[in-house]
Design an enzyme around this catalytic site. Structure first.
Site, PDB file in Angstrom:
ATOM      1  N   ARG A  85      27.038  42.481  21.354  1.00 20.81           N
ATOM      2  CA  ARG A  85      25.972  42.563  22.339  1.00 20.81           C
ATOM      3  C   ARG A  85      25.744  44.028  22.713  1.00 20.81           C
ATOM      4  O   ARG A  85      26.680  44.812  22.766  1.00 20.81           O
ATOM      5  CB  ARG A  85      26.343  41.778  23.601  1.00 20.81           C
ATOM      6  CG  ARG A  85      26.188  40.272  23.443  1.00 20.81           C
ATOM      7  CD  ARG A  85      26.451  39.534  24.738  1.00 20.81           C
ATOM      8  NE  ARG A  85      27.811  39.640  25.165  1.00 20.81           N
ATOM      9  CZ  ARG A  85      28.254  40.472  26.101  1.00 20.81           C
ATOM     10  NH1 ARG A  85      27.401  41.261  26.755  1.00 20.81           N
ATOM     11  NH2 ARG A  85      29.523  40.518  26.421  1.00 20.81           N
ATOM     12  N   TYR A 110      22.346  39.696  15.772  1.00 20.59           N
ATOM     13  CA  TYR A 110      23.681  39.224  16.146  1.00 20.59           C
ATOM     14  C   TYR A 110      23.630  38.252  17.329  1.00 20.59           C
ATOM     15  O   TYR A 110      22.842  38.426  18.268  1.00 20.59           O
ATOM     16  CB  TYR A 110      24.578  40.427  16.494  1.00 20.59           C
ATOM     17  CG  TYR A 110      25.813  40.020  17.234  1.00 20.59           C
ATOM     18  CD1 TYR A 110      26.930  39.547  16.554  1.00 20.59           C
ATOM     19  CD2 TYR A 110      25.848  40.035  18.618  1.00 20.59           C
ATOM     20  CE1 TYR A 110      28.048  39.121  17.248  1.00 20.59           C
ATOM     21  CE2 TYR A 110      26.963  39.606  19.318  1.00 20.59           C
ATOM     22  CZ  TYR A 110      28.058  39.155  18.632  1.00 20.59           C
ATOM     23  OH  TYR A 110      29.153  38.728  19.325  1.00 20.59           O
ATOM     24  N   GLY A 111      24.545  37.294  17.317  1.00 21.97           N
ATOM     25  CA  GLY A 111      24.699  36.229  18.311  1.00 21.97           C
ATOM     26  C   GLY A 111      24.098  36.412  19.683  1.00 21.97           C
ATOM     27  O   GLY A 111      22.964  36.004  19.949  1.00 21.97           O
ATOM     28  N   GLY A 112      24.860  37.040  20.581  1.00 19.01           N
ATOM     29  CA  GLY A 112      24.439  37.119  21.977  1.00 19.01           C
ATOM     30  C   GLY A 112      23.109  37.826  22.186  1.00 19.01           C
ATOM     31  O   GLY A 112      22.419  37.599  23.175  1.00 19.01           O
ATOM     32  N   LYS A 154      23.336  33.766  26.270  1.00 25.34           N
ATOM     33  CA  LYS A 154      23.498  34.690  27.402  1.00 25.34           C
ATOM     34  C   LYS A 154      22.164  34.958  28.106  1.00 25.34           C
ATOM     35  O   LYS A 154      22.113  35.045  29.330  1.00 25.34           O
ATOM     36  CB  LYS A 154      24.095  36.011  26.921  1.00 25.34           C
ATOM     37  CG  LYS A 154      25.417  35.860  26.186  1.00 25.34           C
ATOM     38  CD  LYS A 154      26.477  35.305  27.067  1.00 25.34           C
ATOM     39  CE  LYS A 154      27.835  35.305  26.370  1.00 25.34           C
ATOM     40  NZ  LYS A 154      28.882  34.713  27.212  1.00 25.34           N
ATOM     41  N   HIS A 165      29.298  32.022  34.053  1.00 17.96           N
ATOM     42  CA  HIS A 165      30.001  32.360  32.810  1.00 17.96           C
ATOM     43  C   HIS A 165      31.397  31.736  32.885  1.00 17.96           C
ATOM     44  O   HIS A 165      32.396  32.445  33.020  1.00 17.96           O
ATOM     45  CB  HIS A 165      30.051  33.887  32.710  1.00 17.96           C
ATOM     46  CG  HIS A 165      30.498  34.411  31.389  1.00 17.96           C
ATOM     47  ND1 HIS A 165      31.014  35.669  31.233  1.00 17.96           N
ATOM     48  CD2 HIS A 165      30.509  33.859  30.155  1.00 17.96           C
ATOM     49  CE1 HIS A 165      31.326  35.876  29.965  1.00 17.96           C
ATOM     50  NE2 HIS A 165      31.031  34.791  29.294  1.00 17.96           N
ATOM     51  N   SER A 203      36.158  39.225  29.165  1.00 18.51           N
ATOM     52  CA  SER A 203      36.520  39.072  27.758  1.00 18.51           C
ATOM     53  C   SER A 203      37.971  39.511  27.539  1.00 18.51           C
ATOM     54  O   SER A 203      38.543  40.244  28.346  1.00 18.51           O
ATOM     55  CB  SER A 203      35.564  39.864  26.880  1.00 18.51           C
ATOM     56  OG  SER A 203      35.581  41.200  27.269  1.00 18.51           O
ATOM     57  N   CYS A 229      40.658  37.645  27.722  1.00 15.78           N
ATOM     58  CA  CYS A 229      41.620  37.015  28.628  1.00 15.78           C
ATOM     59  C   CYS A 229      41.980  35.594  28.175  1.00 15.78           C
ATOM     60  O   CYS A 229      42.533  34.820  28.958  1.00 15.78           O
ATOM     61  CB  CYS A 229      41.077  36.975  30.043  1.00 15.78           C
ATOM     62  SG  CYS A 229      41.017  38.590  30.824  1.00 15.78           S
ATOM     63  N   THR A 233      38.685  30.961  25.565  1.00 14.08           N
ATOM     64  CA  THR A 233      38.548  29.835  24.629  1.00 14.08           C
ATOM     65  C   THR A 233      39.893  29.120  24.470  1.00 14.08           C
ATOM     66  O   THR A 233      39.940  27.890  24.398  1.00 14.08           O
ATOM     67  CB  THR A 233      38.006  30.325  23.277  1.00 14.08           C
ATOM     68  OG1 THR A 233      36.778  31.013  23.526  1.00 14.08           O
ATOM     69  CG2 THR A 233      37.735  29.182  22.324  1.00 14.08           C
ATOM     70  N   ASP A 272      32.348  28.397  27.573  1.00 12.17           N
ATOM     71  CA  ASP A 272      31.752  29.691  27.936  1.00 12.17           C
ATOM     72  C   ASP A 272      30.851  29.657  29.167  1.00 12.17           C
ATOM     73  O   ASP A 272      30.894  30.569  29.969  1.00 12.17           O
ATOM     74  CB  ASP A 272      30.966  30.245  26.736  1.00 12.17           C
ATOM     75  CG  ASP A 272      30.642  31.726  26.871  1.00 12.17           C
ATOM     76  OD1 ASP A 272      31.504  32.473  27.364  1.00 12.17           O
ATOM     77  OD2 ASP A 272      29.534  32.135  26.491  1.00 12.17           O
ATOM     78  N   ARG A 280      33.073  36.171  14.524  1.00 12.12           N
ATOM     79  CA  ARG A 280      32.867  34.913  15.255  1.00 12.12           C
ATOM     80  C   ARG A 280      32.866  33.682  14.368  1.00 12.12           C
ATOM     81  O   ARG A 280      32.536  33.758  13.183  1.00 12.12           O
ATOM     82  CB  ARG A 280      31.487  34.963  15.945  1.00 12.12           C
ATOM     83  CG  ARG A 280      31.311  36.098  16.924  1.00 12.12           C
ATOM     84  CD  ARG A 280      31.953  35.769  18.235  1.00 12.12           C
ATOM     85  NE  ARG A 280      31.881  36.870  19.184  1.00 12.12           N
ATOM     86  CZ  ARG A 280      31.785  36.694  20.503  1.00 12.12           C
ATOM     87  NH1 ARG A 280      31.718  35.486  21.008  1.00 12.12           N
ATOM     88  NH2 ARG A 280      31.765  37.709  21.311  1.00 12.12           N
ATOM     89  N   ARG A 325      42.885  40.292  33.494  1.00  9.99           N
ATOM     90  CA  ARG A 325      44.091  40.775  32.807  1.00  9.99           C
ATOM     91  C   ARG A 325      44.664  41.886  33.675  1.00  9.99           C
ATOM     92  O   ARG A 325      44.159  43.005  33.681  1.00  9.99           O
ATOM     93  CB  ARG A 325      43.671  41.287  31.425  1.00  9.99           C
ATOM     94  CG  ARG A 325      44.766  41.851  30.561  1.00  9.99           C
ATOM     95  CD  ARG A 325      44.195  42.329  29.242  1.00  9.99           C
ATOM     96  NE  ARG A 325      44.021  41.244  28.295  1.00  9.99           N
ATOM     97  CZ  ARG A 325      44.953  40.786  27.474  1.00  9.99           C
ATOM     98  NH1 ARG A 325      46.147  41.341  27.451  1.00  9.99           N
ATOM     99  NH2 ARG A 325      44.707  39.802  26.650  1.00  9.99           N
TER     100      ARG A 325
HETATM  101  C1  OXD Z   1      30.812  37.043  25.634  1.00  5.87           C
HETATM  102  C2  OXD Z   1      30.608  35.975  24.662  1.00  5.87           C
HETATM  103  O1  OXD Z   1      30.657  38.217  25.288  1.00  5.87           O
HETATM  104  O2  OXD Z   1      30.825  34.815  25.018  1.00  5.87           O
HETATM  105  O3  OXD Z   1      31.134  36.720  26.773  1.00  5.87           O
HETATM  106  O4  OXD Z   1      30.192  36.275  23.538  1.00  5.87           O
HETATM  107 MN    MN Z   2      31.069  34.594  27.124  1.00  6.94          MN
END
Ligand code: OXD
Ligand code: MN
Length: 604
Positions: free
Chosen positions: A70, A214-216, A223, A243, A265, A267, A270, A290, A382, A413
């Site tokens: 992201r 890319y994903g996000g 997101k 979140h 992130s 921590c 998942t 998520d 991913r 953390r």
């Molecule tokens: C994040 C994700 O960055 O879930 O939080 O990809």
């Molecule tokens: Mn996330």
């Protein structure tokens, strides 16, 4: 049909006029579409089909090395004023941003197909669900949306025809195949652009994304919609878009707790969502990993759904030992991005198994051996998989009205100071916990290792408006929920002892913390009051079968007034940037905490 709805047809036509694609394809979400587009992606070299005997109906994508995460510095909340976006968001005035976007999007799809992807966030037609339409020139995005959202043209058309509001989302990789002069260029396996925009317009609830595949950045239901835009909707309409993972834990006596949890992130979010408890008799069922959307139900309690349909999980560190449920979920019908390819056509990443393959093709497409200097999989590689394939998925995870939330967890953390678990005495104190949470930077992140990165509610890059106004919204939700509000807890699995080693085993042993929370909710654990809130009293945390010693336990819950006074001063400094937007109740909590800590330090 979606094309028959004038408002949709007109919007698509207007966007197409600017984007100038060769053709428009109205997506349906069918299996035929999945097979046709995955085949197309294989032909184009974006996808490698994995060995069907080992990983049926699954694919590996390698991105351009510049398009792997992201892009927070190119993410914008374009509200009418900068103050509404707040100091933690990037802001550009809406008109100026619209002009920039017009320039970028003009002709961006020349030579390509524009896919119209109608989708639902949340179970189709559910009381907490919402719909949207994404336009994209990336078939990778279309098939990713198939997994991560519910794509169904007829069902979405019926909802829009019946008056449902829908969020328009426009995405282009920014790599036209034909220029304005009609000159054609060949495609590349991962088209993208060095110029990127991820833009949310909160007033008009619109999303525009340019330059990344890319994903996000590109799967806009996630997101951009389910957090940034939905947080704005939620503030207006009295709900919460968070979140947070969502689980149900069931104990040996049949006691059930529904837990949502926010973690920054790195921590283990998942892993927590798919936990296999070590505490005998406990079971954890996954509902989401998520994002959670939560609304007060008719009984006044807070109900949560997972608006997503799949998991877009970080691969490295997800292994047979650390998260067998995630590994099982990804056995078939999966898209892997930027992991290693084994010689027999399967995938591998660091942490998947103890045994390291002797040879791989790494995420950049180069030969790799265990002696190679860089990892086989990108640290942010991913897996994109259907939630329904998860062995721990709750049978009712798609219940349209959601599940009642009992406890809200905020984690981070923290090597020092922060106890394993603490219960906020009031909703206000819980909101303070969320507002002040953070994580120490790991070696993989930018900045000084060990330095605290504040990430309120794990929403730092995802809040669609001023973060301090968001805290006020949380306080208002507490007022609304009254004594039906879930209890709020702070947790920290990462405290270290004097020798630097972790004091708490984590993973499945985190079920012991859930067990204590369930005792608190049932009124069977007294707890012990501290300035931070309530921690387990002696003997309340079940440690049977662990090698956590008495001195570890003391260390895990030690609350030293001096460093905590320093923490509160850090919070004050952090709050200061939000000026008058900081809710007075949070400033008040901070002062009260300081007084209690000073009292405790005199007493000790
Ligand atoms: C994040 C994700 O960055 O879930 O939080 O990809
Ligand atoms: Mn996330």
């Amino acid at each position: 049909m979606l094309q028959d709805i004038a408002e949709v047809r007109d919007w698509v036509a207007a966007q197409a006029e600017l984007l100038k694609p060769d053709r428009i394809e109205w997506c349906t979400g069918s299996d035929e579409e999945w097979h046709r587009l995955t085949e197309l992606l294989v032909e184009r070299g974006t996808f490698t089909r994995l060995n069907p005997k080992l990983r049926p109906n699954s694919f590996l994508a390698r991105t351009d090395p510049s398009d792997v995460a992201r892009v927070e510095d190119r993410t914008f909340i374009c509200s009418a004023t900068e103050e509404e976006a707040g100091p933690t968001n990037n802001w550009v005035a809406p008109d100026a941003m619209r002009a920039e976007l017009r320039e970028a999007f003009d002709g961006a799809m020349r030579g390509r197909t524009l896919y119209v992807v109608p989708f639902s966030m949340g179970p189709m037609g559910g009381t907490i669900s919402q719909v949207g339409i994404e336009l994209t020139d990336s078939p990778y995005v279309v098939v990713s949306m198939h997994v991560m959202t519910r794509v169904d043209d007829e069902a979405i058309a019926a909802q829009i025809a019946a008056g449902a509001t829908w969020v328009p989302a426009v995405h282009s990789v920014g790599y036209p195949l034909v220029d304005a002069a009609g000159q054609r260029r060949p495609d590349v396996p991962w088209p993208c652009n060095s110029l990127k925009y991820i833009v949310q317009f909160p007033e008009t609830l619109e999303i525009f994304s340019y330059g990344s595949g890319y994903g996000g950045n590109a799967i806009l239901g996630k997101k951009c919609y389910a957090l940034r835009i939905a947080s704005v909707m939620a503030r207006k309409d009295g709900w919460l878009a968070e979140h947070m993972l969502l689980i149900r834990a069931t104990g040996p006596k049949g006691q059930q707790v529904h837990v949502v949890a926010a973690f920054p992130s790195a921590c283990g979010k998942t892993n927590f969502a798919m936990m296999r408890p070590t505490l005998p008799g406990w079971k954890v069922e996954t509902l989401g990993d998520d994002i959670s959307w939560m609304r007060p139900g008719t009984d006044g309690r807070l109900y949560a759904i997972n608006p997503e349909n799949g998991f877009f999980g970080v691969a490295p560190g997800t292994g047979e030992k650390t998260n067998p449920n995630a590994v099982e979920t990804a056995r078939s019908n999966a898209i892997f991005t930027n992991v290693g390819l084994t010689d027999d056509g399967d995938v591998w990443w660091e942490g998947l198994s103890d045994e390291v393959p002797a040879h791989l093709i790494d995420w950049r497409g180069n030969d790799w051996t265990p002696d190679s200097p860089s990892p086989a999989a990108h640290p942010n590689s991913r897996f994109t998989v259907h939630a329904s394939q998860c062995p721990s998925i709750a049978p009712d995870w798609e219940a349209p009205a959601g599940v009642p939330v009992d406890a809200i967890l905020f984690g981070g953390r923290r090597a020092t100071n922060t106890p394993l678990v603490v219960e906020a005495r009031t909703w206000r104190d819980g909101v303070y916990l969320g507002a002040t949470m953070g994580s120490e930077r790991t070696a993989a992140a930018e900045g000084t290792v060990g330095e605290l990165r504040r990430d309120p509610f794990a929403m730092l890059p995802f809040c669609g408006y001023n973060m301090a106004d968001y805290w006020q919204h949380w306080l208002d939700m507490g007022e609304l929920l009254g004594d039906k509000a879930p209890r709020i807890y702070g947790v920290n699995w990462f405290r270290r002892g004097a020798d630097g080693s972790f004091l708490w085993p984590g993973f499945g042993d985190n079920s012991r913390v859930i067990d204590w929370i369930s005792q608190r909710l049932a009124g069977t654990a007294e707890g012990r009051d501290t300035p931070l809130g309530v921690i387990p009293a002696d003997g309340e945390l079940d440690l049977s079968g662990t090698d956590v010693t008495e001195s570890d336990l003391t260390e895990l819950f030690r609350i030293d007034p001096e460093p905590w006074l320093t923490e509160t001063r850090g919070a004050e400094t952090y709050f200061a940037q939000f000026g008058s937007h900081v809710p007075p109740a949070l400033a008040e909590r901070c002062r009260e905490l300081q007084e209690e800590l000073r009292g405790a330090s005199v007493a000790s």
